[in-house]
Design a protein around this motif. Structure first.
Motif, PDB file in Angstrom:
ATOM      1  N   VAL A 159       0.922  -1.325  -0.003  1.00  0.00           N
ATOM      2  CA  VAL A 159       0.092  -0.131  -0.044  1.00  0.00           C
ATOM      3  C   VAL A 159       0.768   1.188  -0.128  1.00  0.00           C
ATOM      4  O   VAL A 159       1.764   1.405   0.801  1.00  0.00           O
ATOM      5  N   ALA A 164      -1.723   6.435   2.258  1.00  0.00           N
ATOM      6  CA  ALA A 164      -1.884   5.597   3.403  1.00  0.00           C
ATOM      7  C   ALA A 164      -1.772   6.830   4.787  1.00  0.00           C
ATOM      8  O   ALA A 164      -2.766   6.715   5.589  1.00  0.00           O
ATOM      9  N   LEU A 167      -4.365   9.237   4.666  1.00  0.00           N
ATOM     10  CA  LEU A 167      -5.610   8.660   5.159  1.00  0.00           C
ATOM     11  C   LEU A 167      -5.769   8.495   6.460  1.00  0.00           C
ATOM     12  O   LEU A 167      -6.677   8.896   7.226  1.00  0.00           O
ATOM     13  N   MET A 168      -4.650   8.173   7.130  1.00  0.00           N
ATOM     14  CA  MET A 168      -4.624   7.788   8.549  1.00  0.00           C
ATOM     15  C   MET A 168      -4.690   9.292   9.449  1.00  0.00           C
ATOM     16  O   MET A 168      -5.152   8.932  10.464  1.00  0.00           O
ATOM     17  N   TYR A 170      -6.486  11.627   8.478  1.00  0.00           N
ATOM     18  CA  TYR A 170      -7.903  12.058   8.702  1.00  0.00           C
ATOM     19  C   TYR A 170      -8.585  11.248   9.667  1.00  0.00           C
ATOM     20  O   TYR A 170      -9.376  11.515  10.503  1.00  0.00           O
ATOM     21  N   ILE A 171      -8.320   9.931   9.753  1.00  0.00           N
ATOM     22  CA  ILE A 171      -8.567   9.127  10.621  1.00  0.00           C
ATOM     23  C   ILE A 171      -8.415   9.316  11.999  1.00  0.00           C
ATOM     24  O   ILE A 171      -9.083   9.243  13.053  1.00  0.00           O
ATOM     25  N   SER A 174     -10.429  12.131  13.551  1.00  0.00           N
ATOM     26  CA  SER A 174     -11.694  11.559  13.842  1.00  0.00           C
ATOM     27  C   SER A 174     -11.557  11.154  15.306  1.00  0.00           C
ATOM     28  O   SER A 174     -12.546  11.176  16.226  1.00  0.00           O
TER      29      SER A 174
ATOM     30  N   ARG B 237     -19.594  19.896   3.486  1.00  0.00           N
ATOM     31  CA  ARG B 237     -20.366  19.097   4.596  1.00  0.00           C
ATOM     32  C   ARG B 237     -21.646  19.677   5.130  1.00  0.00           C
ATOM     33  O   ARG B 237     -22.776  19.189   5.233  1.00  0.00           O
TER      34      ARG B 237
ATOM     35  N   ALA C 281     -15.604   9.835   9.205  1.00  0.00           N
ATOM     36  CA  ALA C 281     -14.278   9.738   8.617  1.00  0.00           C
ATOM     37  C   ALA C 281     -14.533   8.360   7.727  1.00  0.00           C
ATOM     38  O   ALA C 281     -13.515   7.943   7.045  1.00  0.00           O
ATOM     39  N   TYR C 284     -12.587   8.107   4.481  1.00  0.00           N
ATOM     40  CA  TYR C 284     -11.223   7.698   4.515  1.00  0.00           C
ATOM     41  C   TYR C 284     -10.875   6.358   4.863  1.00  0.00           C
ATOM     42  O   TYR C 284     -10.040   5.657   4.270  1.00  0.00           O
ATOM     43  N   VAL C 285     -11.668   5.791   5.736  1.00  0.00           N
ATOM     44  CA  VAL C 285     -11.477   4.503   6.152  1.00  0.00           C
ATOM     45  C   VAL C 285     -11.778   3.440   5.005  1.00  0.00           C
ATOM     46  O   VAL C 285     -11.246   2.538   4.858  1.00  0.00           O
ATOM     47  N   THR C 287     -11.405   4.120   1.913  1.00  0.00           N
ATOM     48  CA  THR C 287     -10.408   4.211   0.767  1.00  0.00           C
ATOM     49  C   THR C 287      -9.268   3.559   0.983  1.00  0.00           C
ATOM     50  O   THR C 287      -8.802   2.699   0.476  1.00  0.00           O
ATOM     51  N   LEU C 288      -9.024   3.685   2.453  1.00  0.00           N
ATOM     52  CA  LEU C 288      -7.557   2.977   3.071  1.00  0.00           C
ATOM     53  C   LEU C 288      -8.172   1.449   3.022  1.00  0.00           C
ATOM     54  O   LEU C 288      -7.347   0.593   2.486  1.00  0.00           O
TER      55      LEU C 288
END
Lengths: 368, 399, 312
Positions: A159, A164, A167-168, A170-171, A174, B237, C281, C284-285, C287-288
């Motif tokens: 990956v 990656a 993206l992580m 953004y996670i 959250s 959003r 979220a 993003y989750v 896509t990952l």
């Protein structure tokens, strides 16, 4: 990238006479070309200001005064530099293996959150030294796992690490928002969702005599240690070989997978440390203020330092100074805050373009 | 880098507070008016003409007072920061007062350093910190470090335990949302209202509750559906949330986010009525606008300016609502009928006279009693600042 | 109010409908940026700076629309501004030893800084917006009619996706781009100027990212402010990898991402408000997870241009 990386970390010990001459030449090159690029950036930015009817002279005078001109300005600059050192290391170490990690901010945020979370049940019961130590371990550990996971995904599943890690990030945000607005929300701070305070006693405080927290000296020390790790140890050598050519590294039997995971974990640990200092030295709790963009500024610092850990502190101090002077420029010249972003972007672009100059000047040791 | 991540922007450094501003909404009273064109001209002039008089390392210190103002976002954000900037401009009219400003200052150590820089390098002796997160620990630390400098913070956080050279000023916007609720309740047929909110924190919940109570006062069956976006500014959003509420049947939309522009425009395009927040959005919704909740910082800043010019000392704690002319409702839009206008005017008059919105018995939307019969919480009651529930009639949850 | 505008109560059905509508409304910027990036990457170079291009395009489009009174002129101006950023990226990367990923990050910062600097006077005004095409007049349900209010740029993007997919396979230009991306040496052997092809591909990629930005400021959500982009430009770059450098899959990925983004607000609007952080979220989750599932350690990514630095 691999060229820059290998060049940037110096040569193995035990160089002969000719190599020494070469080394000095290269060191001069590493100083002269970035300096030249900075001058070109300043000239281009002056043109930008002149086109807008502003005075470049006044601008650079204010930049000097606000960043470095007084003892207050220096402290302002240094305190802004500290987190950049850690987040730049988060980019620089994986870069030795040819990996581009841009999500260090996520490890910073979760590292800071972990530090606060572990301190909360202990605050007031355990001695501050123990609390601080556990906070440090938690922050570094969580950061290392977060970015280490990116390395694992890269090696284990192929990956792409750049995407990656983004993206992580953004996670991670959250997760932070969920925790501080949900389970660990401090009822005493309802309007700015935060964890409870870790307590004044558990704050790490400033370096004696100056208004700069311990993150700065520890960051500089870490740069030196990681420089030694990458340039003087088998691990560093193997990492750089991998960064140069993965297949060659595999051919030589190097454990590429372990190297990738180790380098990303070290990187994440560095970003986690930045989060630790944000919580332990500044905020005293975890909240959305952790998302301050240090992780992204760190990318800039690392690239400008050519991923050389030893060059990171001076570059971080340069950018800390620009940030510190931004307010003064706004107040005295009436320019929008975005002025400093334009300047940073311009310096970044010009310095990257100057990469092409390396090895072209005979004076620095000839054409390579 | 882009706004959402590298710049702390969206998440990190936004205030919890709504941001206000907007074209011309604060004009008039102080003889200072801002409309779109003057703003454009001003911005262009600001960008093109150097502040020639302020060059040099040491500024020419004004004989008395240098006021430093720190903003969390851009000064012309169509919201909270702009409103402060516009109201602060009234201070610049005071002879002998120099105003210095800094925008986009995040709620981190950067704000401590900005305040300190204003004091150390520009000789500021009064600081206005206009974002919620500036207070603790940053402004408090600075107040301890510089006992000769006055610090004022735009939220109701100051207590006697805090340094005496610090203070708070704030307005009760929920009263204006109560009036909005009356307009919305009367305007809707089925009593279905929608609220786009940023985060479930007391100030936001209080506005949702007051809006709902206003609506229920004229339409007991009114329901307010809430969507939390989770961020102070996330335009796409917010537009999605507005569309989702309308798809679920909402007839009137209002909001509590940084910049209500997107919400109001989206609702207007869908032919749904709107109530504004923070500033006048009347011109954004020529057909569906009812009225809106607005801060009136100008009143406070004028008071401060008067005190300063007469050599007095600033109070530590200033707050109020309709009773002190610190909040207002936007001039009625096209969707407001005579009936609505009359009901709103009556409500305003009652609020000016001290009407208490939060009177027992009152239940939250899980059926739990939150205010027993015979108890009431007036606007100045700190109990309201701890609001963590949604009143009966709100569809949504605080977690 | 017009009674025909009153929404019908759809209950749970409003969630899939909102996701469908959201997919169409939200996907267009992702689509344009990812198609532009797809072209650039097919030529063997990665431009991570499209976030900056998108934001600068959004500002330019809005400003020009405001000043000229024509939204389509704004779109064109945004595209031209974007292509200038593309050219700058391509020119810098043409220099030996200059790293394309790093230049991208630098241009992201530079583009955003310039957009914020020059965008200050345009936060307040209301500029003319792009029109939409109504395809839902047949329906009595207002939600369906609204979901089928579609911006022409969406159709242009969809058509571009098909055209690019076809052109990569069937035209000489497509072959040249693919060859340049797969092996610079092979391209040179064919007498193709590698730098020239990449210059053109990056410039066109920048144009498309600029147009994507103008969609944000001129249609949905439809105004200019500094918080307008929430990382669409960066995410679009991720979507290209996700889409395996296939323009048709870029279209699908953009739709999926738009639909996932609509999930959180839609669920809350029917009363499901627990855990909204995680619904937010979700894109993003998702896509990952798809990247993890579809990547492989042993084989190179299918469709990946061989010259691309990020897949080496």
């Amino acid at each position: 990238m691999s060229d820059a990386v290998r060049d940037g970390t110096g040569l193995p010990a035990g160089a002969g006479m000719a190599e020494w001459r070469d080394r000095i030449g290269r060191s001069a090159e590493y100083l002269a070309i970035p300096l030249f690029a900075l001058i070109v950036s300043a000239a281009l930015f002056s043109l930008f200001l002149l086109a807008l009817g502003q005075s470049p002279g006044q601008f650079f005078q204010l930049l000097w005064v606000g960043g470095y001109g007084t003892s207050f300005s220096w402290q302002n600059t240094l305190v802004r530099s500290a987190p950049l050192i850690f987040t730049a290391l988060c980019v620089a170490i994986p870069a030795q293996l040819g990996l581009v990690i841009i999500g260090g901010e996520g490890a910073l945020v979760l590292g800071g959150l972990a530090a606060a979370v572990i301190a909360l049940p202990l605050a007031g019961t355990a001695p501050p030294a123990i609390v601080l130590f556990l906070m440090l371990v938690a922050a570094v550990g969580v950061g290392a796992v977060w970015i280490g996971l990116v390395g694992l995904l890269r090696y284990g599943r192929g990956v792409n690490e750049t995407i990656a890690s983004l993206l992580m990030f953004y996670i991670a945000i959250s997760i932070l928002n969920f925790v501080v607005e949900g389970p660990l929300r401090d009822p005493a701070s309802p309007n700015k969702p935060s964890t409870a305070s870790i307590g004044e006693a558990n704050m790490i405080g400033n370096v004696p005599g100056i208004d700069v927290h311990w993150g700065l000296p520890i960051g500089i020390l870490l740069c030196v240690l990681l420089y030694l790790l990458m340039s003087r140890t088998t691990f560093g050598f193997a990492a750089r070989v991998t960064g140069g050519n993965v297949r060659a590294a595999q051919g030589q039997g190097l454990p590429v997978g372990k190297l990738v995971v180790a380098a990303t974990a070290i990187a994440g640990g560095c970003a986690g440390l930045a989060g630790f200092f944000e919580v332990a030295a500044i905020h005293g709790k975890a909240n959305a203020s952790l998302i301050a963009g240090y992780g992204f500024s760190g990318i800039l610092v690392s690239f400008l330092a050519r991923h050389n850990p030893l060059a990171i502190p001076p570059v971080a101090i340069l950018f800390g100074g620009i940030a510190a002077a931004g307010g003064l420029v706004q107040r005295r010249m009436g320019l929008p805050d975005a002025t400093m972003v334009v300047l940073q972007g311009l310096i970044f672009v010009v310095l990257l373009a100057s990469e092409t100059l390396y090895g072209r000047f005979r004076i620095f040791g000839g054409k390579r | 880098m882009h706004d959402d991540t590298s710049r702390p922007g969206a998440a990190g450094r936004r205030t919890f507070l709504p941001k206000l501003g907007g074209s011309g909404s604060l004009g008039g009273a102080g003889g200072f008016s801002l409309d779109r064109r003057t703003l454009l001209k001003g911005a262009a002039a600001g960008a093109l003409v150097a502040g020639a008089g302020l060059s040099g390392i040491r500024p020419a210190r004004a004989s008395g007072l240098t006021i430093g103002i720190v903003y969390v976002g851009p000064r012309d954000d169509y919201g909270w920061n702009q409103a402060h900037a516009v109201a602060a401009a009234a201070l610049k009219q005071v002879p002998g007062v120099t105003v210095i400003e800094e925008e986009n200052v995040p709620e981190t150590i950067a704000v401590s350093k900005s305040m300190e820089s204003m004091i150390e390098l520009d000789g500021a002796n009064l600081i206005f910190a206009t974002s919620f997160g500036y207070y603790d620990p940053y402004m408090l630390e600075m107040a301890k470090k510089f006992p000769d400098v006055q610090f004022r913070h735009a939220a109701g956080l100051w207590t006697d335990a805090a340094p005496k050279n610090a203070g708070s000023y704030f307005c009760y916007l929920d009263q204006a949302h109560y009036v909005d609720g009356i307009a919305a309740g009367l305007a809707s047929k089925a009593g279905k209202l929608g609220f786009v909110a940023a985060k479930p924190i007391p100030t936001v919940l209080l506005n949702i509750n007051s809006f709902t109570l206003g609506a229920k006062s004229v339409n007991p069956d009114a329901k307010v559906q809430v969507v939390f976006t989770g961020e102070w500014s996330m335009p796409v959003r917010e537009a999605e949330a507005t569309n989702a509420l309308i798809d679920a049947g909402a007839e009137v939309i209002t909001c509590h986010v940084d910049s209500p522009k997107v919400v109001i425009e989206t609702a207007e395009r869908r032919g749904v009525m709107t109530c504004g927040h923070n500033a006048s959005q009347a011109d954004l919704a020529p057909k569906g606008f009812l009225t809106g909740a607005e801060y009136k910082w100008l009143t406070i800043y004028k008071e401060f300016a008067d005190i300063l010019t007469t050599g007095g000392t600033l109070p530590n704690f200033v707050r109020g609502g309709y009773d002190k002319d610190y909040v207002q409702n936007t001039a009625y839009g096209a969707a407001s009928t005579d009936l609505i206008r009359a009901a709103c005017e009556q409500a305003k008059a009652e609020l000016r006279a001290g009407k208490v919105i939060y009177q027992g018995p009152m239940k939250d939307n899980t059926g739990k009693e939150v205010i027993p019969a015979g108890t009431e919480h007036d606007a100045y009651d700190v109990w309201l600042e701890q609001t963590s529930f949604l009143v009966d009639g709100v569809v949504g949850s605080t977690s | 109010m017009d009674p025909s505008q009153v929404a019908t109560d759809l209950g749970w059905w409003s969630v899939p409908l909102a996701m469908f509508a959201g997919a169409i409304r939200v996907s267009t910027p992702f689509l344009f940026v990812s198609l532009g990036e797809c072209l650039t990457e097919k030529s063997g170079r990665i431009n991570l700076g499209l976030e900056g291009t998108l934001v600068f395009g959004a500002m330019t489009g809005y400003a020009v629309s405001y000043m000229t009174g024509s939204a389509w002129t704004g779109v064109l101006a945004a595209g031209i501004a974007g292509s200038l950023f593309g050219m700058l990226h391509a020119a810098l990367c043409s220099l030996p030893k200059v790293n394309d990923i790093a230049v991208g990050i630098a241009l992201m910062l530079f583009g955003v800084g310039l957009a914020f600097f020059f965008g200050k006077p345009f936060i307040q005004p209301t500029a003319p917006r792009l029109p939409s095409i109504s395809l839902g007049e047949w329906s009595d349900i207002s939600q369906v009619r609204v979901a089928l209010e579609i911006n022409p740029l969406f159709f242009i993007g969809a058509a571009l996706a098909v055209a690019m997919w076809w052109a990569f396979r069937n035209t000489r230009a497509g072959l040249i781009v693919r060859t340049t991306g797969d092996s610079a040496a092979a391209a040179r052997a064919l007498g193709v100027s590698v730098l020239g092809v990449r210059f053109v591909a990056t410039t066109i990629g920048g144009f498309m990212a600029g147009v994507g930005g103008s969609f944000l400021s001129l249609y949905y959500p439809g105004s200019w402010n500094e918080g307008l982009s929430s990382g669409q430009g960066l995410m679009a770059v991720a979507l290209v990898i996700f889409a395996r450098w296939n323009p048709l899959l870029c279209f699908v990925a953009a739709l999926l991402f738009g639909a996932a983004g609509a999930l959180g607000p839609a669920l809350q609007s029917i009363g499901v408000s627990q855990g909204y952080h995680f619904f937010n979220a979700a894109p993003y989750v998702l896509t990952l997870l798809i990247m993890i599932v579809s990547s492989s350690k042993v084989r190179a990514l299918r469709g990946a241009p061989g010259e691309l630095s990020i897949v080496k």
